[in-house]
Write a protein that holds these residues in place. Structure first.
Motif, PDB file in Angstrom:
ATOM      1  N   VAL A  82      43.211  40.080  42.547  1.00  0.00           N
ATOM      2  CA  VAL A  82      43.271  40.904  41.285  1.00  0.00           C
ATOM      3  C   VAL A  82      41.810  41.008  40.637  1.00  0.00           C
ATOM      4  CG1 VAL A  82      44.008  40.656  38.734  1.00  0.00           C
ATOM      5  CG2 VAL A  82      45.378  39.859  40.425  1.00  0.00           C
ATOM      6  N   TRP A  83      41.580  42.249  40.306  1.00  0.00           N
ATOM      7  CA  TRP A  83      40.162  42.481  39.812  1.00  0.00           C
ATOM      8  C   TRP A  83      40.330  42.705  38.299  1.00  0.00           C
ATOM      9  CZ3 TRP A  83      37.693  46.498  43.535  1.00  0.00           C
ATOM     10  CH2 TRP A  83      37.334  45.827  44.870  1.00  0.00           C
ATOM     11  N   MET A  84      39.521  42.178  37.483  1.00  0.00           N
ATOM     12  CA  MET A  84      39.520  42.551  35.996  1.00  0.00           C
ATOM     13  C   MET A  84      38.153  42.937  35.644  1.00  0.00           C
ATOM     14  SD  MET A  84      41.679  39.234  34.479  1.00  0.00           S
ATOM     15  CE  MET A  84      40.150  38.224  34.421  1.00  0.00           C
ATOM     16  N   TYR A  85      37.868  43.671  34.439  1.00  0.00           N
ATOM     17  CA  TYR A  85      36.861  44.285  34.055  1.00  0.00           C
ATOM     18  C   TYR A  85      36.461  43.797  32.491  1.00  0.00           C
ATOM     19  CZ  TYR A  85      33.685  47.784  31.835  1.00  0.00           C
ATOM     20  OH  TYR A  85      32.697  48.670  31.309  1.00  0.00           O
ATOM     21  N   SER A  86      35.729  43.030  32.276  1.00  0.00           N
ATOM     22  CA  SER A  86      35.395  42.658  30.975  1.00  0.00           C
ATOM     23  C   SER A  86      34.047  43.283  30.424  1.00  0.00           C
ATOM     24  CB  SER A  86      34.985  41.083  30.780  1.00  0.00           C
ATOM     25  OG  SER A  86      34.901  40.626  29.716  1.00  0.00           O
ATOM     26  N   ALA A  87      34.251  44.307  29.436  1.00  0.00           N
ATOM     27  CA  ALA A  87      33.118  45.112  29.047  1.00  0.00           C
ATOM     28  C   ALA A  87      32.345  44.367  27.971  1.00  0.00           C
ATOM     29  CB  ALA A  87      33.532  46.506  28.775  1.00  0.00           C
ATOM     30  N   GLY A  88      31.323  45.169  27.515  1.00  0.00           N
ATOM     31  CA  GLY A  88      30.650  44.949  26.279  1.00  0.00           C
ATOM     32  C   GLY A  88      29.478  43.797  26.465  1.00  0.00           C
TER      33      GLY A  88
END
Length: 342
Positions: A82-88
């Motif tokens: 699983v790939w996740m993106y956590s922005a900011g």
């Protein structure tokens, strides 16, 4: 080719700003080289990697959080990565399995798990909007360093930053937002202090332009163009550029310096850099502890030959082009995961 599954109902125009960055180049504006390496499939059972479609902060509230958990569980139950993106500025890594990978801009190196990948700040090539072409700067007797940006010693500025910190963490405490905790760090004030220390050192030549606000607080397009040009000209004319974290523990200026083929002097704030298993970052930048910034720069400059000094500049420009530019970064990620999945 890596087969990616994602929930395509999220890939709507309104979410362009929030999607996992690679999905932008596969769905909204297909990139020829990336489309050759990655394919979006319609069934999760047929994928190599399940990609959470948007910034995980979009799932913070109520039932949406359960949707994120269900997506991750469904992939793990099929033994998918699983790939996740956590922005900011802050970001968050979810440690539920060694099969779940987080892509984020920042964090503290001492606290990040092994499944975290640091994203570069994806900037446009500075030379594309600049009238000059890349050239190296020869080594001078003194270290010459530039900076244009937000740096202030105002007590009111420190108070403002602290109030913003309290507001953010109160929202974090009640669960309105979910990110990793960061202690208070008045970046604008600290940046000013460090720049002044460099200015006072007779062995260092400085070329600093202080701004009281981010991007000088300009509003009009003409003013933005003028301040951007001043920023680029300063970076182009100085072999070193001072780089330090902002609200988040990363520096966009760091990547701009590399793209310009210059040498970042970066303050060590327990940051993590992209692709650190592949890139020997000490060959591309000067990393200094906060209490030894001037001494570290002087030592590096005195012990760097004239040939190596210009070679570092060429290598930094090339590094940005081959590893840190948007397309190049995800081609590197492809190589890492393709080998792992085979």
């Amino acid at each position: 080719m890596l087969k990616l599954y994602t929930e395509q109902e999220y890939l709507i125009p309104e979410n362009r700003r929030f999607v996992f960055p690679l999905l932008f180049d596969l769905w909204y504006a297909p990139n020829t080289n990336l489309v050759e390496k990655y394919q979006i499939v319609s069934e999760i059972a047929n994928c190599d990697i399940a990609v959470v479609p948007v910034d995980i902060a979009r799932f913070d509230a109520g039932k949406k959080q359960q949707k994120l958990n269900d997506f991750i569980d469904s992939a793990l139950n099929l033994n998918k990565k699983v790939w996740m993106y956590s922005a900011g500025d802050y970001g968050k890594s979810i440690s539920v399995s060694n099969q779940v990978y987080t892509f984020r801009l920042s964090g503290f190196a001492s606290k990040l798990n092994a499944q975290t990948f640091i994203l570069p700040s994806f900037i446009n090539d500075p030379y594309a909007s600049f009238s000059k072409e890349f050239r190296t700067i020869g080594k001078l007797q003194q270290a010459q360093i530039g900076f244009v940006g937000h740096a202030s010693h105002s007590f009111l500025k420190k108070i403002k930053e602290y109030l913003l910190f309290l507001n953010y963490n109160s929202r974090r405490f009640i669960g309105e937002i979910q990110t990793d905790y960061q202690p208070f760090y008045p970046s604008g004030v600290k940046r000013y202090q460090y720049l002044k220390l460099l200015e006072k050192n007779p062995e260092i030549k400085t070329n600093f332009i202080y701004r009281n606000q981010y991007r000088a607080g300009v509003k009009t397009e003409a003013a933005k163009k003028k301040t951007t040009l001043e920023f680029l000209e300063n970076m182009e004319s100085n072999p070193y550029t001072f780089c330090m974290r902002g609200a988040g523990n990363f520096s966009v200026r760091f990547y701009e310096t590399l793209a310009m083929g210059r040498i970042p002097l970066v303050v060590d704030t327990d940051f993590s850099l992209p692709l650190d298993n592949e890139i020997n970052w000490e060959k591309h930048c000067v990393i200094a502890k906060s209490n030894k910034i001037a001494e570290t720069l002087i030592h590096f400059h005195q012990n760097c030959s004239s040939e190596d000094f210009e070679l570092i500049q060429r290598n930094n420009r090339k590094l940005w082009q081959t590893h840190l530019e948007r397309e190049a970064y995800f081609l590197k990620i492809y190589s890492i995961f393709k080998t792992d999945i085979q």
